[in-house]
Structures are given as structure tokens and as C-alpha cells.
Write an enzyme that holds these catalytic residues in place. Structure first.
Site, mmCIF file in Angstrom:
data_model
loop_
_atom_site.group_PDB
_atom_site.id
_atom_site.type_symbol
_atom_site.label_atom_id
_atom_site.label_comp_id
_atom_site.label_asym_id
_atom_site.label_seq_id
_atom_site.Cartn_x
_atom_site.Cartn_y
_atom_site.Cartn_z
ATOM 1 N N ASP A 334 43.685 37.280 35.982
ATOM 2 C CA ASP A 334 42.596 38.127 35.503
ATOM 3 C C ASP A 334 41.278 37.456 35.891
ATOM 4 O O ASP A 334 41.251 36.276 36.255
ATOM 5 C CB ASP A 334 42.712 38.277 33.987
ATOM 6 C CG ASP A 334 41.596 39.111 33.400
ATOM 7 O OD1 ASP A 334 41.240 40.127 34.013
ATOM 8 O OD2 ASP A 334 41.073 38.733 32.338
ATOM 9 N N LYS A 335 40.175 38.216 35.843
ATOM 10 C CA LYS A 335 38.882 37.644 36.214
ATOM 11 C C LYS A 335 38.075 37.254 34.984
ATOM 12 O O LYS A 335 37.873 36.086 34.704
ATOM 13 C CB LYS A 335 38.075 38.630 37.072
ATOM 14 C CG LYS A 335 36.709 38.082 37.487
ATOM 15 C CD LYS A 335 35.869 39.130 38.169
ATOM 16 C CE LYS A 335 35.300 40.136 37.204
ATOM 17 N NZ LYS A 335 34.255 39.571 36.303
ATOM 18 N N THR A 336 37.640 38.246 34.224
ATOM 19 C CA THR A 336 36.722 38.006 33.123
ATOM 20 C C THR A 336 37.412 37.229 32.015
ATOM 21 O O THR A 336 38.438 37.649 31.495
ATOM 22 C CB THR A 336 36.188 39.337 32.571
ATOM 23 O OG1 THR A 336 35.586 40.065 33.627
ATOM 24 C CG2 THR A 336 35.163 39.087 31.479
ATOM 25 N N GLY A 611 39.782 44.833 36.368
ATOM 26 C CA GLY A 611 39.340 46.204 36.175
ATOM 27 C C GLY A 611 37.940 46.455 36.682
ATOM 28 O O GLY A 611 37.446 47.583 36.631
#
EC number: 7.6.2.1
Length: 1075
Positions: A334-336, A611
Site C-alpha cells: 500500500d502507499k499511504t 487507490g
């Protein structure tokens, strides 16, 4: 369920439908299903089923060659230990998952307000509102059934004979946080496992390592080999009975059952199956579980994976996947909150051709460049840091363009202020929050807003601007503008956006300034900063009135409304004057670029699943040094799942954008199904649970988004950078230890067991314990449990081929695990062949030596028990020397276990052949004085020495030559001739590419702000709330899904090998779900 019917305050009506309650079951077992499910899982291990069959065979008297308790006791022990471990893990996991966050609940029941600490609450029966003037709420909702579509909701609300349409904007998903409102009325539509978030989470699956699966295959092969040996010995028994044995039938008076040579061979087959069963000892699986438990504790105790700021240690939440950590080929992140801190920092800016903000380097947490003193501003944000005092001096000198620059930042946004104990900003994105906070600290404080006004405190003086229009951001415009009237009556347009967009709309007189600012933007981009260009324009009163008439007209158009509004926005945003540019740092977690660089050198492919929009995701790719400017080719793919995978797997980096939680899991499953590689998924939020469960290994980060990811994970820690140590140190060590352990274990047991096979050719192929086995029954029972169990456990727990510094310094050392180089079918054949050769030497060297040897007194030495003692002693010494050769890292524990096991063998052997035990248990210990008499002979010790040297020397010579001629990566590293050490420090990136623009990449909240629906209403407790739920703040929830922000779009950015200098953007619209 076709439609869902829910009524507020009508429990009897709702209970007719048996909807799911708010319980969420995270455990695999309950008190009734534990035994059958756990036994089913355990007997998926072929070895457990194999030993169950052996137990049944041992209960048949005609073929039983060993006592039944020698199998049933270890089998029950193994099943019980594993069951207790599984039950404990499941119980701890479910208890942890059930613990709620402590918070205060306020429940309205029968017009009385009751305060509770959180506990499971059923539907309240008398929710009539706080004020008695409120009418009873008898809402009824008819809507779609539970589903996993996060971006869509269709329903109808019935109230007071009226219908109100419900869509996704009026739906609060689980985990939402209300902002800018202190209360609202709501109705629960989905609960528990039927919520959209849980529908996206996927099912909990039983995870098994690739080594577990390989061991199942190897056990089948060993069983086939065992059958072959049994057939050979059974045929030999049949032939022996026909040619030799029949001569003894007359006076031995055998039963008719044994007088048939064929039947005797058949029974002998099963007897030898029992005798030779130790080629797969049941202690193997107990030992494997002990090793995994030890490796898990090493992870839990690792202080270098402890995050002191949050008092969070690393945690191995499972004990079954440790060696798989050393075989990972794909990481899905995931990024955030995982790669980033989700914190934006105003770092630099360019104003009227001058740059402000000095690039600083942190060393041991001390900044080379001192921070600016903002004490002149009582409304400053205490956490804000800036490193160029000349900008403050320009503000104090009242330079007009600098003032206008920060005035723009304080006016052109959709941020909402909250003032309680201190001034707080609720921003649509961290970028906007960072810009408004920067303006605040430089003296232009955004203080309040209404639908028609914005109030600033400019250098301590309150100034109110009339808000005339918001020209909102979207992905096509890539800019945002506001039109305001200042206290002097002047109408101003302020605009900020992507530099290429703003530059195209500037007045021609800005050409020179535009060139200078562009150079500054290139510099900012080279440092990986997110940039925006800022411009403004004075508007004529008459022209603006005419334009507003057109705007009102376009706003009422039903068809192509967005296009008409866009054209009007374009018209007024022409001829602007450039003010400058901002540069924001999207703060990564500490050590993220270095961690990614190191994992890439370890041949691990990192895919980022987010997302976010493409621009944001690519910006993070550049910030992490995952993307480079020499990667410039683009691939566009639509609805071609397999082609997307093939191209992506040719690349080093893949970024998938705009993916839903379920699509994250589908991407992981796609790789699992087609590439047969070990996958690891890492995330920090509830939207990552699905991919965490789908991947072979799930890692949860205990971050800002709750504990859902941690509770669903196999391993957890607080920072992404700890992943490097988890894989390259603990994972590689666990894989190395497990492989060495298995190779040695199979070697040891083949060497131990096949002595019976060779002996069968010299004992008439008899399978009886007293005749057909070389060793006595006690040695057979204790060999794997006492004599050789602890040394191999010590090696499997503590061994290190290289230390942790070398493991991190040379990431290439990780590659053998990805290719199963240390334990595979070939390695298995080699170690079993070594065991077979050792067994033959253990048997035939003493056999040849004792064939015609005599004692010192001239008597015959070659009785069976002396022969057995010699072979057993040689075996124990040989396998002890072998494990010494296999051990790379010696500890006190290794020394104690190896020498202690040898001492234990001699102590037990002399005790079992002693006069004392014989006098107490004459039937169990009949071989009195055997050890004493045998080992007192010099010739016996010479035979033991010869056997040991002959068994060990070939391996010593092979390893000596291999180290010199074909050294492994570990050999090279320990000799400091390993792969060239890589500089993993983050370097400044020089680039002409903008590193994306600092904006939330979704539709803005301008329309919401100008409508006033998100503003707090005075005396709200006495106002009947509108049925448009956005009036109560739902439009400002953290998880709001905007109507133009479709979440079923998948975009992947794939970066190929640097030699090809290729990158790819794989774009798949409405990705097909995995089968």
C-alpha cells in the site's frame, strides 16, 4: 436477498429478516469445530497420515515387528503439541481482534441520554432525538443487498409519505470519521460481515509454506522408496524360505501360516515397512515446529525492529511461515501510511523569480540549516519548520508579490477551520493542509469561512473577503481558482495548479518570469518535491457580472453541464499573472528509499497498489527512487489480464492505481496463480486486509488507520523500513536454517534406517526385532528423541552462514531462497544418497572387520550385540561429526548439545547393559555387559575410528574443493569477496520532469462549501436536520467517494530493466475479477 428493508426504531420488524449483527468472527475454530478441523489440517501433512497407517499395521500381531506404543505415543504427542499451538494462536488472535478501541458511547433510550464505555450495542428502541420538539423518526429504507462495491449504493428513504433517493454520497462506510459536525442522525444498513469493507476482506485461508508442500511430495517419494525396499526384502524372504528356510520347518514346528513361503514374504513386507519407517521419523515435524517457534521469538525480540516512538515491537503473529520470508519474490505494498507518513511539508517556494527554502541534510537528527523563528506570529503552528529566514524578512518588508503569494495560499482552497483549544485545519488532502499551514505561519492565517466569506488574519489584522465563486479542481482542469472581493472592492482571481496548465494561461508579459520559474520547478522536481504554480488576475466589475450571468445559466443546464462550466472557467482564467510556485515534500517514512533500493538488489519485485490517481502514485514512485527518468516507454493495456501480468513481470517496478481493496487481492492472486512465486503483501489499513489475507505472507503496519491490517496479518511492526530486516536477516536465516536442518535430518535418518536393509541380506530376511534389526529396540526408540534431536535443533535455531551485517550489506545473498537453491528435490536426492552411502559404510566396514577378528584373549568378537554396539556407536559419532561440519555459527548451546548428546549416548548405553538394570528388569534389558565388553577392545575402537573417517572424509574433501573452486555467495561474503557493496543512500535526482502537482487528485469540495451544507448551524440542537445527509457533514468524511472518482479502474506503472531504459503504464479499465 434481493432488497434490504430496514426501519428505524422498529426492532420487531428488523428481526424478521435475520440480518447479520455487529459480530465479526476472526477465529478459525470454535469449541465444536476445533477437533475435526484441526485434525483435518494436520492430516493434510502426508507424514501424519503415514504414521497413522503404520500404527494400524502395528496392531496386527502377525506383522508387528515393533511395539505399538513406539508409534502411537509420538503420533499423539505431535498431534497434541500442534493442536495446542494452533488453538493458542487462534485464541490470542480472536481475543485481540475482539478488543474494541476504548471510547465513550452516548445512547438515547426512552428520551434519556445514557453514557457508556464502548460495548456491543443493539439497536436503540426510542431514538426520538435529544430535544422533545423533534418528531419521532420512523424512517424506512429499501436498498440494495450487501455487496462489495465501495463506489456505488442505491436505495430509497421513506419518511412522512415522501421518498428521498439515497446514493453513495449519503452512505457512511465503516471506519469513516465525521468532520465539521458534532452530531447527525443515522441508520445502520449493513453490519458485521455484511459491511462493504468486510465484503472486500476475503476469507481467511490456511497458509502453508512451499517447504511444507515439498515435504509432502518428498514423503510420498520416501514412502514409494520404502515400499520398494519392502518388496525387495519380501522377495528375498520368499526365496530364502524356499531354498534355505524349508530345511528348518521340520524341527521348528512353525504354524501352517508361516509354512507358506509366499505368505511369509507377504507378512515380511509389512514387517519391514514398520521397521524401516524411521526414514521419515515423526520427530521431524515436532522439530520443525520447535524451529519455527524459535525463529518467531527471534523476530519478537529483535530490538532493531522496535519502534520506540510508539512503543511497538515487531510481532510474529504466526509460527508457520518464517522460512517463507526468505523466499519472497514479489512485494505488494500500500502507499499511504505504508510508504508515506501521509504528512506533507512545505519545503521550498519560488516567488517572482526568487527561490526560498534551503535544502538541508539531517545527520543524527540535527539539521545543518537552522529553522526560521516564527515567534512574531502568535497564531503560528508550532510544528511547522522552514529553513530560510529571508522569506520572513520579505514578509516583514511588505513586498507586494510575496504578500500576494501567501494571500493566494490562504484564500484558494477548500479547507475547513476548527477552533477549540487551538486552530486546526480539516483539509481535503494533506497537500492543501500544508499550503494553508505555510501561509498561516508566514502571517496570513486562514481563520474562518462561510458560504459567502473567507476571513484571514493578515499579519495580525482581521480581513474578510467576499467569496464570489469557486472554480473547483478536477482531473481534467488540474487547477483550482477562487474569485474574491477584497475590502477595497477589487475583484481578484487566484489560481493554483499544475505548472504546465497554469503556464498556458499566463499573460504574454510573463514569459521571462515563466522561464525562471520553470528552472526553479526543475530544481524542485530533481529533489522529488510536489509542485504547484500560482497565478492571479484582476477582474473588471462589468466583465465579471456578465461572466456570472453565464455561470448561473450554465449551472442550470442538465445536459453537458460539466462541459459548459469548464468552458466558462477557461474563459475567465486567461491572461493571468504568475506569482511563483510551491514545492511540497510528501514525507516518506524513514528509510523507505533505502529499503526499496536494498530489496530491489535482492531481486525482489515491488508492486505498489494504491487507490490514488496516477499522478500521485508516480510521484511517490520517484520519491522512493522506484521510478527514474531513463524509463520512458509506455504500454497501454485494456482488459487483458494475462498480458498485463506478462509485461509487468518483465519490469522491476509496478504501480497499480485507483484499485479497490478487492482488486488489490485480485492482483496478488493473479501473480500467485500464474507465477508460482512467494508473495508478500504489506499495508496499514482496513482496505489492505484483503490482499494481506490473499498473499502467501501478510504484513501489517500499526499506523494511523487502526489495527485491522495488523489483526489480519502474519507479521506486524511499526515502520516499512523494518521489512528489510525481516526479509534479508530473519527471513534468510530462517530459510537457511530450515534447509540445513532438513538436509541433515533426511541424511541422518537414511544413514540410521538403511542399516536394517543391508542387514536383511545376512539374517535370512527376518523382520523380527531380536533377529532382523541391527540395533536393539531401545536404541531405535531413543536415537531420534534423545541421541540426535538436540544438536540438530541447536543448528536449526542458532546457525548463521553470515552475520546480520553481511546479510544487509550484500542483498544478493537473498537470491538462493527465491530459486529454492538450498533445499529442493535435487538437494533431497543428494542428502539421501549421502545417507544411503553412509549406511552401507556403517554396516559393511564393521562387518568386514569382524568377519574373522578375535578378542585380545583369542575368543570370537563377532557376536550380534557387539556388532550392534559398534555400528550404533559409529553412527552416533558420524552424525555428530557431520552436524559439526554443517554448523557455520558455533554457540555455547551447540557445544553443549553435541558433546552432551554423545555423553548421553554412552551413559544410557552403559546403564542399559549394566548389572543393576538387568537385575530389576531382566526381560527389558537382557544384554548384560555388552557395551562394557565390546568397547573395552582396542580393535572395536579402531573399527569405529576407521568407519568415522571413511564416512566423513569424502564430505570434507568435497566442501574444501567447493569452497575454492565453486564458492557460494555466502562463501564469497565471508571472505569479503562478495558482490560489490551498493550505496543505498538516497541521492538527489536531477530531472526535467515535474514530480506531480500538490493536489488531491479527485473532485474538490468547492460546490459543497459554496452551498453551505458543511457549515455548522447555530443552535443546531433546536433545528430539525435536513434529509440531505451532507448537511450533517457526511460529505466531509475521510472516506468520501466522489461521483467522478470511480474506484474500479486499475492503472499499473511498470518499470523494466535499466538496460532497456523502459517504463510502462499498464491501464486496465474495469478489471475482471479473478475466478
Amino acid at each position: 436477498e434481493e432488497d434490504r428493508h430496514v426501519r428505524a426504531n422498529d426492532r420487531e420488524f428488523n428481526e424478521k429478516f435475520s440480518y447479520a449483527d455487529n459480530r465479526i468472527k476472526t477465529s478459525k475454530y470454535n469449541i465444536f469445530t476445533f477437533l475435526p478441523i484441526n485434525l483435518f489440517e494436520q492430516f493434510q501433512r502426508v507424514a501424519n497420515a503415514y504414521f497413522l497407517v503404520l500404527l494400524i499395521l502395528q496392531l496386527i500381531p502377525e506383522i508387528s515387528s515393533l511395539s505399538w506404543f513406539t508409534t502411537i505415543v509420538p503420533l499423539v504427542l505431535v498431534l497434541a503439541i500442534t493442536a495446542i499451538k494452533d488453538a493458542t494462536d487462534d485464541f490470542v488472535s480472536s481475543v485481540t481482534s475482539f478488543q474494541p478501541q476504548p471510547r465513550l458511547e452516548v445512547i438515547l433510550r426512552n428520551r434519556n441520554v445514557i453514557h457508556y464505555l464502548y460495548k456491543p450495542v443493539r439497536e436503540t428502541s426510542g431514538c426520538e432525538g435529544i430535544n422533545p420538539l423533534l418528531h419521532p423518526f420512523m424512517w424506512e429504507v429499501i436498498c440494495e443487498p450487501p455487496n462489495n462495491k465501495l463506489d456505488r449504493f442505491i436505495g430509497t428513504l421513506y419518511w412522512r409519505d415522501n421518498k428521498y433517493p439515497l446514493d453513495n454520497e449519503k452512505m457512511l462506510l465503516r471506519g469513516c470519521v465525521l468532520r465539521n459536525t458534532e452530531w447527525c442522525f443515522g441508520l445502520v444498513i449493513f453490519a458485521g460481515l455484511q459491511t462493504k469493507l468486510m465484503q472486500n476482506c476475503g476469507r481467511t485461508t490456511f497458509k502453508r509454506t512451499s517447504i511444507d508442500k515439498l515435504m509432502n511430495t518428498l514423503v510420498l517419494w520416501i514412502f514409494a522408496f520404502l515400499i520398494c525396499m519392502g518388496i525387495i526384502l519380501a522377495v528375498g524372504n520368499t526365496i530364502w524360505e524356499v531354498k534355505v528356510g524349508r530345511n528348518f520347518w521340520a524341527y521348528l514346528l512353525w504354524d501352517e501360516l508361516l509354512s507358506n513361503a509366499v505368505l511369509s514374504g507377504f507378512l515380511t513386507f509389512w514387517s519391514y515397512i514398520i521397521i524401516l519407517n524411521t526414514v521419515v521419523p515423526i520427530s521431524l515435524y515436532v522439530s520443525v515446529e520447535v524451529l519455527r517457534l524459535g525463529h518467531s521469538y527471534f523476530i519478537n525480540w529483535d530490538r532493531r525492529m522496535y519502534y520506540s516512538k510508539k512503543d511497538t515491537p515487531a510481532e510474529a503473529r504466526t509460527t508457520t511461515l518464517n522460512e517463507e520470508l526468505g523466499q519472497v519474490e514479489f512485494i505488494f505494498s500500500d502507499k499511504t501510511g505504508t510508504l508515506t507518513q501521509n504528512i506533507m511539508v512545505f519545503n521550498k517556494c519560488s516567488i517572482n523569480g526568487n527561490t526560498y527554502g534551503k535544502h538541508y541534510v539531517s545527520i543524527n537528527q540535527h539539521d545543518k540549516t537552522p529553522c526560521v523563528d516564527f515567534s512574531f506570529n502568535p497564531l503560528r503552528d508550532q510544528k511547522f519548520r522552514f529553513h530560510d529566514s529571508s522569506l520572513v524578512e520579505a514578509i516583514k518588508l511588505e513586498e507586494p508579490l510575496v504578500q500576494e503569494f501567501f494571500r493566494l495560499l490562504a484564500l484558494c482552497h477548500t479547507v475547513m477551520p476548527e477552533e477549540r483549544r487551538e486552530l486546526l485545519y480539516q483539509a481535503q488532502s494533506p497537500d492543501e493542509g500544508a499550503l494553508v499551514t505555510a501561509a498561516r505561519n508566514f502571517g496570513y492565517v486562514f481563520r474562518a469561512r462561510t458560504p459567502e466569506t473567507i476571513t484571514l488574519y493578515e499579519m495580525g489584522q482581521p480581513v474578510t473577503y467576499q467569496l464570489l465563486a469557486i472554480l473547483d479542481f478536477n482531473n481534467v482542469r488540474k487547477r483550482m481558482s477562487v474569485v474574491v472581493r477584497n475590502p477595497k472592492g477589487q475583484i481578484k482571481l487566484y489560481s493554483k495548479g499544475a505548472d504546465t496548465i497554469i503556464f498556458d494561461r499566463l499573460d504574454p508579459s510573463n514569459e521571462e518570469l515563466m522561464y525562471t520559474t520553470s528552472e526553479h520547478l526543475n530544481e524542485f522536481a530533481g529533489e522529488g518535491l510536489r509542485t504547484l504554480a500560482l497565478a492571479c488576475k484582476d477582474l473588471d466589475e462589468d466583465m465579471f457580472k456578465e461572466w456570472m450571468k453565464k455561470l448561473l445559466s450554465a449551472s442550470s443546464i442538465l445536459e453537458n453541464r460539466e462541459e459548459h462550466l469548464g468552458a466558462l472557467y477557461e474563459e475567465i482564467e486567461q491572461g493571468m499573472m504568475l506569482l511563483g510556485a510551491t514545492a511540497i515534500e510528501d514525507k516518506l517514512q524513514e528509510g523507505v528509499p533505502e529499503t526499496i533500493a536494498c530489496l530491489t538488489l535482492a531481486n525482489i519485485k515491488i508492486w505498489v497498489l494504491t487507490g490514488d490517481k496516477l499522478e500521485t502514485a508516480m510521484n511517490i514512485g520517484y520519491s522512493c527512487n522506484m521510478l527514474r527518468d531513463d524509463m520512458n516507454k509506455v504500454f497501454i493495456i485494456s482488459d487483458l489480464e494475462k498480458l498485463l501480468l506478462d509485461i509487468a513481470c518483465l519490469c522491476k517496478t509496478v504501480i497499480c492505481c485507483r484499485v479497490t481493496p478487492l482488486q488489490k487481492a485480485q492482483v496478488v492472486d493473479l501473480v500467485k496463480r500464474h507465477k508460482r512465486a512467494v508473495t508478500l503483501a504489506i499495508g496499514d489499513g482496513a482496505n489492505d486486509v484483503s490482499m494481506i489475507k490473499t498473499a502467501h505472507i501478510g504484513v501489517g503496519i500499526s499506523g494511523q488507520e487502526g489495527m485491522q491490517a495488523v489483526l489480519a496479518s502474519d507479521y506486524s511492526f511499526a515502520q516499512f523500513r523494518f521489512l528489510q530486516r525481516l526479509l534479508l536477516v530473519h527471513g534468510r536465516w530462517s530459510y537457511h536454517r530450515m534447509c540445513n536442518f532438513l538436509c541433515y535430518f533426511f541424511y541422518k535418518n537414511f544413514a540410521f534406517t538403511l542399516v536394517h536393509f543391508w542387514f536383511g541380506f545376512f539374517c535370512g530376511f527376518s523382520a523380527q526385532v531380536s533377529v532382523g534389526t541391527v540395533y536393539d529396540q531401545w536404541f531405535i526408540t531413543l536415537f531420534n528423541i534423545v541421541y540426535t534431536s538436540l544438536p540438530v535443533l541447536a543448528m536449526g535455531i542458532f546457525d548463521q552462514d553470515v552475520n546480520e551485517q553481511y546479510s544487509l550489506r550484500y542483498p544478493n545473498l537473498y537470491k538462493p531462497g527465491q530459486t529454492n537453491l538450498l533445499f529442493n528435490k535435487r538437494k533431497f536426492f543428494i542428502c539421501t544418497l549421502q545417507g544411503i552411502c553412509t549406511s552401507s559404510l556403517l554396516f559393511f566396514i564393521p562387518y568386514g572387520a569382524f568377519l574373522s577378528s578375535v578378542r585380545d584373549d583369542g575368543s570370537n568378537i563377532s557376536d550380534q550385540q557387539a556388532f550392534a554396539v559398534t555400528i550404533a556407536t559409529s553412527l552416533v559419532i558420524v552424525v555428530s561429526v557431520q552436524i559439526g561440519l554443517d554448523t557455520n555459527y558455533w554457540t555455547a548451546v551447540n557445544h553443549f548439545f553435541i558433546w552432551g548428546s554423545l555423553a548421553m549416548y554412552f551413559a544410557i548405553m552403559f546403564a542399559m547393559t549394566s548389572d543393576g538394570l538387568f537385575s530389576i528388569f531382566p526381560n527389558q534389558f537382557p544384554f548384560i555387559g555388552t557395551a562394557r565388553n565390546s568397547l573395552s577392545q582396542k580393535s572395536v575402537w579402531l573399527v569405529i575410528l576407521l568407519t568415522t573417517v571413511v564416512c566423513i572424509m569424502p564430505m570434507v574433501v568435497y566442501r574444501f574443493l567447493r569452497t575454492d573452486l565453486r564458492p557460494t555467495l555466502s562463501d564469497k561474503a565471508t571472505r569479503r569477496q562478495g558482490p560489490q557493496e551498493q550505496n543505498l543512500k538516497r541521492v538527489r535526482r536531477t530531472s526535467s520532469r515535474r514530480s506531480a502537482y500538490a493536489f488531491a487528485h479527485q473532485q474538490g469540495y468547492g460546490e459543497l462549501i459554496t452551498s453551505g451544507k458543511n457549515m455548522r448551524v447555530a443552535n443546531s440542537a433546536q433545528s430539525v436536520p435536513s434529509l440531505d445527509m451532507k448537511e450533517n457533514g457526511s460529505g466531509c468524511t475521510e472516506s468520501a467517494q466522489k461521483k467522478n472518482g470511480s474506484t474500479d479502474e486499475t492503472i499499473g506503472t511498470a518499470v523494466a530493466d535499466s538496460d532497456e531504459k523502459t517504463s510502462g503504464i499498464a491501464h486496465s479499465l474495469k478489471t475482471k475479477p479473478a475466478d
